[in-house]
Enzyme design. Sequence first.
Site, PDB file in Angstrom:
ATOM      1  CD  GLN A 253      38.853  50.843  33.325  1.00 38.69           C
ATOM      2  OE1 GLN A 253      39.489  49.891  32.962  1.00 38.69           O
ATOM      3  NE2 GLN A 253      37.662  50.604  33.833  1.00 38.69           N
TER       4      GLN A 253
ATOM      5  CD  GLU B 232      38.372  39.998  40.439  1.00 37.37           C
ATOM      6  OE1 GLU B 232      37.928  39.405  39.420  1.00 37.37           O
ATOM      7  OE2 GLU B 232      38.606  41.172  40.452  1.00 37.37           O
TER       8      GLU B 232
ATOM      9  CG  LEU C 220      45.281  47.506  44.867  1.00 38.87           C
ATOM     10  CD1 LEU C 220      44.415  48.553  44.085  1.00 38.87           C
ATOM     11  CD2 LEU C 220      44.621  46.948  45.962  1.00 38.87           C
TER      12      LEU C 220
ATOM     13  CG  ASP D  87      38.093  45.106  40.317  1.00 33.93           C
ATOM     14  OD1 ASP D  87      37.698  44.060  40.270  1.00 33.93           O
ATOM     15  OD2 ASP D  87      38.733  45.940  39.601  1.00 33.93           O
TER      16      ASP D  87
END
Length: 553
Positions: A172, A244, A209, A204
């Site tokens: 990922q 989140e 992020l 998410d």
Amino acid sequence: MRIADVGDLWWRNAVFYCLDVETFRDGNGDGVGDFTGLTESLGYLEQLGVTCIWLMPFYPTPDRDDGYDISDFYGVDPRLGTLGDAAEFIRTARSRGIRVIVDLVVNHTSDKHPWFVQARRSRNSKFRDYYIWRDRPTRNQKNMVFPGEEQSIWEWEPKTEQYYMHSFYRHQPDLNLTNSAVREEIAKIVAYWLTLGVAGFRIDAVPFLLAAPGSPDAADPHEFIRDLKRFVRRRSSEAMLLGEVALPHPEQLEYFGGQDGGELDAQFDFTLMDAVYLASVRGDATPIADALRSRPKTSEPVAWGNFLRNHDELTLQLLTDEEREEVFDALAPEPYQRIYGRGILRRLAPMLNGDPRRLRLAYSLLFSLPGVPVLYYGEEIGMGENPELPGRSAVRSPMQWTPERNGGFSPARPSQLPGSLTTGGFGPEYVNVRNQQMDEGSLFHFIRALIARYRTTPEIGWGDVELVEHDTPGVFAHILRTDHEGGMLALHNLTAEPATVSLPSAADIGGEVLTDLLHPREIPLQAERATDVHLDPYGFLWLQITPPGGAIV
């Protein structure tokens, strides 16, 4: 806060229900849950009282991380149906009064995504800067998300002789959010799903992020969320962003946008969730009270998402080491029930030994705490985990609809299912939707009743919380009000012993009578002295405070 002051912010009193299409219901008999089966199940979710369905990833994927490794943000995994099936589900849900939000997973892509396939081929690819590359790993390279499974956040790519960054699994690769082209792609993804009718996005792992170790520095790491919020609002007046953010309360405030807002509309309250478990094992309400006191104030009408379980491990990372061990010892005594040194691989019902008193107490807390409740599929019937499934898949087994073969999830062979069902006392022979729908005393009907009462008690989602001082440490008592008087008083006895709580006088509480919202009775409040209220072991009460001259709703 007055309800009239904040407009039609539907998520402030929603009932969220999280599910994975793959494991919810098989509609075509091939062994895998799909949009056809989910659409056919909308009547059940409507009966339960759900007002918003949160869909876990359903996009095309190699499926090495339960769908979170996405290879196409604009499609539907062919095993789950077609794009038309998804659009029809969203439309049908809305026609039943149920909104749909979807996972926005843009921390990373699958390494099979066309962007990365091209990026890894050449340093000159136009997609190269969609990802984060280094000639050598950064000093801080330890993988914090999956310790023991991934040692580093950097992976060598031999063809182009550089390392790419992956905060999660090596398959990922992280997207480079400082790249304006990547942000434009994300805006297109958001616009696409809004056009198809979704009412918002669950984002998410938001901290990763914005500020993952080793990612390029940005002038303002929160700029991306502010831009995303403005874009979403331009495209849809109702769409919301649920984040989140598993951080302590003071840091979570920044993800709302500080005191002035402008970023996330709602966040999961991990601090409160951890406190509920710690208070439960101690039989002491202090951790819950402390968690609510630590919630930051904001001028924006944002929401806190309250939950007891979700699709990941039950993370206890915000507790101290000693507190974490207390909860581990009580609820996950076996090593295989724990993961990453921080989490529990169990569902709620087995953790509480199937004790109906403790389960009802836990869900009464969930629905009466200030904020919005978030259920994970199967919670409403007390499903258990399947320890035979690896890692976090233990809490992601197929939904149990009937006591029949495969729990009524699918008519296919068991080997064709996305995972085996729970066995033993929490297996579908004993825990399933059909039996509980026919049993008025079941957990399903209890939670259904809680939802109905929650939906007619706006103080829970919209009100301000007041902690009630008393001398019974095992009882948590709080008031929720949308005005200076009246409101709702909730009492929860966290112990296995009966308890008596001395409530303040009528003048201090702001009412004359307490009306039981779950049972037909009234408790008069003493005008000049305390009023004693009795609670059974693990007992609880929801009490409407009727002010002088007020009407009982």
